[in-house]
Design a protein around this motif. Structure first.
Motif, PDB file in Angstrom:
ATOM      1  N   VAL A 163       0.868  -1.201   0.054  1.00 60.18           N
ATOM      2  CA  VAL A 163       0.008   0.000   0.160  1.00 60.18           C
ATOM      3  C   VAL A 163       0.836   1.202  -0.176  1.00 60.18           C
ATOM      4  CG1 VAL A 163      -1.706   1.270   1.353  1.00 60.18           C
ATOM      5  CG2 VAL A 163      -1.796  -1.033   1.219  1.00 60.18           C
ATOM      6  N   THR A 164       0.838   2.126  -1.002  1.00 58.75           N
ATOM      7  CA  THR A 164       1.510   3.262  -1.028  1.00 58.75           C
ATOM      8  C   THR A 164       0.697   4.553  -0.699  1.00 58.75           C
ATOM      9  OG1 THR A 164       1.086   3.913  -3.474  1.00 58.75           O
ATOM     10  CG2 THR A 164       2.847   2.262  -2.982  1.00 58.75           C
ATOM     11  N   ARG A 165       1.172   5.707  -0.734  1.00 62.66           N
ATOM     12  CA  ARG A 165       0.442   6.878  -0.412  1.00 62.66           C
ATOM     13  C   ARG A 165      -0.831   7.300  -1.575  1.00 62.66           C
ATOM     14  NH1 ARG A 165       0.854  11.400   2.507  1.00 62.66           N
ATOM     15  NH2 ARG A 165       0.265  13.559   1.763  1.00 62.66           N
ATOM     16  N   GLN A 166      -0.339   6.783  -2.684  1.00 61.94           N
ATOM     17  CA  GLN A 166      -1.377   7.044  -3.806  1.00 61.94           C
ATOM     18  C   GLN A 166      -2.435   6.141  -3.298  1.00 61.94           C
ATOM     19  OE1 GLN A 166      -1.027   9.365  -6.183  1.00 61.94           O
ATOM     20  NE2 GLN A 166      -2.776   8.634  -6.835  1.00 61.94           N
ATOM     21  N   HIS A 167      -2.272   4.903  -3.160  1.00 61.00           N
ATOM     22  CA  HIS A 167      -3.535   3.956  -2.690  1.00 61.00           C
ATOM     23  C   HIS A 167      -4.373   4.600  -1.744  1.00 61.00           C
ATOM     24  CE1 HIS A 167      -0.528   0.888  -4.539  1.00 61.00           C
ATOM     25  NE2 HIS A 167      -1.445   0.999  -5.149  1.00 61.00           N
ATOM     26  N   ILE A 168      -3.732   5.167  -0.642  1.00 63.43           N
ATOM     27  CA  ILE A 168      -4.472   5.893   0.418  1.00 63.43           C
ATOM     28  C   ILE A 168      -5.179   7.098  -0.147  1.00 63.43           C
ATOM     29  CG2 ILE A 168      -4.306   6.724   2.645  1.00 63.43           C
ATOM     30  CD1 ILE A 168      -1.523   5.082   3.032  1.00 63.43           C
ATOM     31  N   LEU A 169      -4.711   7.786  -0.908  1.00 65.21           N
ATOM     32  CA  LEU A 169      -5.126   9.193  -1.447  1.00 65.21           C
ATOM     33  C   LEU A 169      -6.463   8.666  -2.216  1.00 65.21           C
ATOM     34  CD1 LEU A 169      -2.112  11.102  -2.307  1.00 65.21           C
ATOM     35  CD2 LEU A 169      -3.681  11.803  -0.318  1.00 65.21           C
ATOM     36  N   GLN A 170      -6.373   7.523  -2.986  1.00 67.47           N
ATOM     37  CA  GLN A 170      -7.525   6.856  -3.812  1.00 67.47           C
ATOM     38  C   GLN A 170      -8.539   6.603  -2.600  1.00 67.47           C
ATOM     39  OE1 GLN A 170      -5.202   4.092  -6.437  1.00 67.47           O
ATOM     40  NE2 GLN A 170      -7.040   4.236  -7.534  1.00 67.47           N
ATOM     41  N   ALA A 171      -8.078   5.989  -1.704  1.00 69.95           N
ATOM     42  CA  ALA A 171      -9.310   5.496  -0.737  1.00 69.95           C
ATOM     43  C   ALA A 171     -10.043   6.747  -0.372  1.00 69.95           C
ATOM     44  CB  ALA A 171      -8.822   4.597   0.156  1.00 69.95           C
ATOM     45  N   ILE A 172      -9.220   7.870   0.008  1.00 73.09           N
ATOM     46  CA  ILE A 172      -9.736   9.027   0.518  1.00 73.09           C
ATOM     47  C   ILE A 172     -10.709   9.637  -0.348  1.00 73.09           C
ATOM     48  CG2 ILE A 172      -9.080  11.379   1.290  1.00 73.09           C
ATOM     49  CD1 ILE A 172      -6.752  10.199   2.989  1.00 73.09           C
TER      50      ILE A 172
END
Length: 152
Positions: A7-16
């Motif tokens: 899980v990268t920062r980009q994946h977390i931003l997508q979930a947000i």
């Protein structure tokens, strides 16, 4: 059992972003998460359920949804979110302070900071995360070929 290392920062931003578009209650209901009181991921002045966002981010990273049962406590999830550059609030009971007897006694004057400029290392540049290409149809990470395995 889910591992969250992919899980990268980009994946977390997508979930947000998905959380924002659906709304908090609909987001939790869709992915079958119950709110975890006290553990909030804070981003741009808004608060999100840390466990649910990380579970959905895991889906974006791997294609497999991480469920509530994949989390064994919140310590590892909080640590990962912080490593990815996010702020996470914890309930007061979870913050552990070392007892006064366990802390070493300060015997000397505090050190003065160095005045030299820090050197940049190549390791710091290598650790910087690169954005992952995402399929616009199914929102999964694309392989190196750039063609989605699911949608082709």
């Amino acid at each position: 059992m889910a591992t969250f290392s992919s899980v990268t920062r980009q994946h977390i931003l997508q979930a947000i972003a998905e959380h924002d578009s659906r709304g908090g209650d609909a987001f939790l209901a869709l992915y079958n998460f119950e709110p975890v009181p006290g553990y909030a991921l804070l981003h741009e002045g808004r608060s999100y359920d840390a466990r649910a966002v990380l579970g959905v981010a895991h889906r974006f990273a791997t294609g497999r949804m991480a469920t509530q049962d994949d989390f064994h406590g919140m310590d590892a999830a909080v640590a990962l979110l912080r490593r990815r550059g996010f702020e996470v609030s914890e309930p007061a009971s979870a913050v552990r302070a070392a007892p006064a007897a366990a802390r070493p006694a300060r015997t000397s004057a505090p050190r003065t900071p160095r005045t030299t400029t820090p050197r940049t290392s190549t390791r710091a540049a290598a650790r910087e995360e690169r954005p992952v290409a995402i399929c616009p149809t199914c929102f999964q990470a694309l392989p190196a070929t750039g063609v989605c395995d699911n949608c082709s």
